[in-house]
Write a protein that holds these residues in place. Structure first.
Motif, PDB file in Angstrom:
ATOM      1  N   ILE A  77     -53.017  77.413 -28.165  1.00 55.63           N
ATOM      2  CA  ILE A  77     -52.415  78.008 -27.087  1.00 55.63           C
ATOM      3  C   ILE A  77     -53.490  76.649 -26.227  1.00 55.63           C
ATOM      4  O   ILE A  77     -53.273  76.563 -25.088  1.00 55.63           O
ATOM      5  N   SER A  78     -55.023  76.744 -26.477  1.00 53.48           N
ATOM      6  CA  SER A  78     -56.060  76.626 -25.737  1.00 53.48           C
ATOM      7  C   SER A  78     -55.522  75.056 -26.187  1.00 53.48           C
ATOM      8  O   SER A  78     -55.385  73.843 -24.624  1.00 53.48           O
ATOM      9  N   LYS A  79     -54.569  73.988 -26.651  1.00 57.33           N
ATOM     10  CA  LYS A  79     -54.719  72.341 -26.623  1.00 57.33           C
ATOM     11  C   LYS A  79     -52.966  72.720 -25.993  1.00 57.33           C
ATOM     12  O   LYS A  79     -53.450  71.653 -25.387  1.00 57.33           O
ATOM     13  N   LEU A  80     -52.217  73.215 -25.768  1.00 57.66           N
ATOM     14  CA  LEU A  80     -51.644  73.008 -24.796  1.00 57.66           C
ATOM     15  C   LEU A  80     -52.491  73.246 -23.225  1.00 57.66           C
ATOM     16  O   LEU A  80     -52.000  72.628 -22.175  1.00 57.66           O
ATOM     17  N   LEU A  81     -53.374  74.102 -23.059  1.00 53.04           N
ATOM     18  CA  LEU A  81     -53.391  74.229 -21.969  1.00 53.04           C
ATOM     19  C   LEU A  81     -54.331  73.589 -21.226  1.00 53.04           C
ATOM     20  O   LEU A  81     -54.680  72.874 -20.123  1.00 53.04           O
ATOM     21  N   PHE A  82     -55.298  73.120 -22.440  1.00 58.43           N
ATOM     22  CA  PHE A  82     -56.711  71.872 -21.885  1.00 58.43           C
ATOM     23  C   PHE A  82     -56.399  71.172 -23.158  1.00 58.43           C
ATOM     24  O   PHE A  82     -56.252  70.990 -23.656  1.00 58.43           O
ATOM     25  N   SER A  83     -56.268  69.864 -22.181  1.00 61.02           N
ATOM     26  CA  SER A  83     -56.780  69.108 -22.626  1.00 61.02           C
ATOM     27  C   SER A  83     -58.219  68.227 -22.868  1.00 61.02           C
ATOM     28  O   SER A  83     -58.794  69.163 -22.579  1.00 61.02           O
ATOM     29  N   GLU A  84     -58.257  67.691 -23.983  1.00 64.02           N
ATOM     30  CA  GLU A  84     -59.441  66.573 -23.225  1.00 64.02           C
ATOM     31  C   GLU A  84     -60.459  66.264 -22.785  1.00 64.02           C
ATOM     32  O   GLU A  84     -61.309  66.295 -22.403  1.00 64.02           O
ATOM     33  N   ARG A  85     -59.578  65.380 -21.976  1.00 59.88           N
ATOM     34  CA  ARG A  85     -60.125  64.900 -21.196  1.00 59.88           C
ATOM     35  C   ARG A  85     -59.798  65.994 -19.675  1.00 59.88           C
ATOM     36  O   ARG A  85     -58.629  65.670 -19.489  1.00 59.88           O
ATOM     37  N   ALA A  86     -61.182  65.818 -18.573  1.00 64.01           N
ATOM     38  CA  ALA A  86     -60.415  66.770 -17.962  1.00 64.01           C
ATOM     39  C   ALA A  86     -59.387  66.082 -16.239  1.00 64.01           C
ATOM     40  O   ALA A  86     -59.533  64.901 -16.554  1.00 64.01           O
ATOM     41  N   LEU A  87     -59.200  66.573 -15.835  1.00 64.40           N
ATOM     42  CA  LEU A  87     -58.080  65.954 -14.606  1.00 64.40           C
ATOM     43  C   LEU A  87     -58.918  65.840 -13.583  1.00 64.40           C
ATOM     44  O   LEU A  87     -58.790  66.252 -13.011  1.00 64.40           O
ATOM     45  N   ASP A  88     -58.881  64.248 -13.303  1.00 60.67           N
ATOM     46  CA  ASP A  88     -59.335  63.721 -12.336  1.00 60.67           C
ATOM     47  C   ASP A  88     -58.911  64.577 -10.930  1.00 60.67           C
ATOM     48  O   ASP A  88     -57.813  64.401 -10.712  1.00 60.67           O
ATOM     49  N   THR A  89     -59.652  64.628  -9.916  1.00 56.65           N
ATOM     50  CA  THR A  89     -58.635  66.177  -9.011  1.00 56.65           C
ATOM     51  C   THR A  89     -59.845  65.592  -7.243  1.00 56.65           C
ATOM     52  O   THR A  89     -61.210  66.063  -7.562  1.00 56.65           O
ATOM     53  N   ILE A  90     -58.861  65.734  -6.447  1.00 56.61           N
ATOM     54  CA  ILE A  90     -59.556  65.469  -5.617  1.00 56.61           C
ATOM     55  C   ILE A  90     -59.070  66.794  -4.267  1.00 56.61           C
ATOM     56  O   ILE A  90     -57.787  67.433  -4.534  1.00 56.61           O
ATOM     57  N   LEU A  91     -60.029  66.656  -3.163  1.00 53.72           N
ATOM     58  CA  LEU A  91     -59.664  68.295  -2.718  1.00 53.72           C
ATOM     59  C   LEU A  91     -59.111  67.573  -1.466  1.00 53.72           C
ATOM     60  O   LEU A  91     -60.538  66.774  -0.230  1.00 53.72           O
ATOM     61  N   ILE A  92     -57.921  67.992  -0.869  1.00 53.94           N
ATOM     62  CA  ILE A  92     -58.136  67.711   0.764  1.00 53.94           C
ATOM     63  C   ILE A  92     -58.082  69.014   1.741  1.00 53.94           C
ATOM     64  O   ILE A  92     -57.123  69.976   1.514  1.00 53.94           O
ATOM     65  N   GLY A  93     -59.301  68.995   2.082  1.00 54.86           N
ATOM     66  CA  GLY A  93     -59.641  70.271   3.412  1.00 54.86           C
ATOM     67  C   GLY A  93     -60.682  71.188   2.893  1.00 54.86           C
ATOM     68  O   GLY A  93     -60.413  71.826   1.683  1.00 54.86           O
ATOM     69  N   THR A  94     -61.243  70.562   3.405  1.00 59.61           N
ATOM     70  CA  THR A  94     -62.878  70.936   2.851  1.00 59.61           C
ATOM     71  C   THR A  94     -63.601  72.548   4.308  1.00 59.61           C
ATOM     72  O   THR A  94     -64.720  72.870   4.543  1.00 59.61           O
TER      73      THR A  94
END
Lengths: 212, 212
Positions: A77-94
């Motif tokens: 289930i961890s393999k399904l939920l988390f990839s080896e590569r982290a997802l590059d994420t941007i935040l809009i609104g601080t």
């Protein structure tokens, strides 16, 4: 693990995966080695048949009748939920919510890497946030063309989200963690949106408090 | 408004009320005067029959066939969602998430009044937060006996929530806005809990990003 049959994995099943992950993590930490579908069903608040059906969407995770190995199940289930590569994420609104969510993303969340934060307010631009410097939203095009983020987190009001959504989708961003009340999935086909409606949750609670 | 038949109002209906409220507010702001159940169903992503069934739980909100008056509908749904008296609310946990949620409660949320915030960390105790001073969690008993808050907001980890829940319920708090992963409604009968699982939402998103 057998290849999951993606056509068979419905959104409700996907939404249950994190809950399985949480309960299995707890069992694993408590030294539980094997678990039956009915035991899992009990903690999940569902039925054994539902648990088996859910797991069958991903190839079954083990033999029925002899129970599941907790460590194997947790790993699959961890393999399904988390990839080896982290997802590059941007935040809009601080604003306040954006700041909290940035802390959550960089601190507790697994599988995501916050690579930039944007705001339109001069008061926010240039400020520190979770080890980043808040950028002017005017830099969005240039940044996204260069770094091609996987996910945008929207911590902005409904109207701002409506304004900026076409730009984000136009820049190739297909995945959204959306705290605004603007529902992108209605306006844009093929985007993946997780909506978090904090306001709705509070309103429902208020009704239930007064009618319980 | 006819008395709602509370036995008939199921949780899914209650959870749809805020969405009706949001769409009706927008229609009202845009000058829309009347709306049919099928028009509402379209924006809500449901069926006209569902809309009418939902409204029938609360007495119907108007005559079928001639459409609903947007202003009347909005007022009736507002009455359901917001009482005249704001709900006295305490915050447990003033870390990053707790701080953001306190800002949300005091800034944007309608119908709630944040009356106290508690933490166990000496670094937090005594700090300013949304116009309050963060109190030592050791003061919880005294405070709750005196002020009898309606709602507790839990911005603490799962294990801390599990530890403090019996105390809060023992102090007469029956309503929880719960950001921890500890499900109070399993352990305590008759409590009202709105769970917000930010982590689950991110995990589901991750799966969907990789499988879309």
């Amino acid at each position: 693990m057998p290849e999951p049959n993606q056509n068979r994995v419905s959104l409700p099943v996907i939404k249950r995966l994190p809950k399985y992950y949480r309960y299995l993590t707890e069992m694993h930490q408590n030294g539980v080695v094997k678990v039956s579908s009915s035991e899992l069903a009990r903690v999940m608040g569902t039925t054994a048949s539902q648990v088996r059906q859910d797991f069958n969407c991903f190839g079954g995770f083990g033999q029925q009748g002899i129970g599941y190995q907790v460590d194997v199940l947790l790993e699959e289930i961890s393999k399904l939920l988390f990839s080896e590569r982290a997802l590059d994420t941007i935040l809009i609104g601080t604003g306040r919510l954006g700041r909290a969510i940035s802390g959550y993303l960089t601190g507790e969340a697994r599988g995501y890497r916050l690579i930039a934060a944007f705001d339109k307010s001069p008061k926010e631009i240039g400020q520190q946030l979770s080890g980043l410097v808040v950028q002017d939203i005017a830099n969005l095009n240039e940044f996204c063309s260069l770094y091609k983020p996987d996910v945008a987190v929207l911590c902005i009001p409904r109207t701002s989200a409506q304004e900026i959504a076409p730009q984000l989708v136009g820049l190739g961003i297909r995945n959204f963690w959306n705290f605004s009340h603007y529902d992108l999935s209605v306006a844009f086909e093929g985007v993946t949106v997780e909506n978090v409606h904090l306001g709705d949750s509070l309103m429902s609670l208020g009704y239930r408090v007064r009618n319980s």
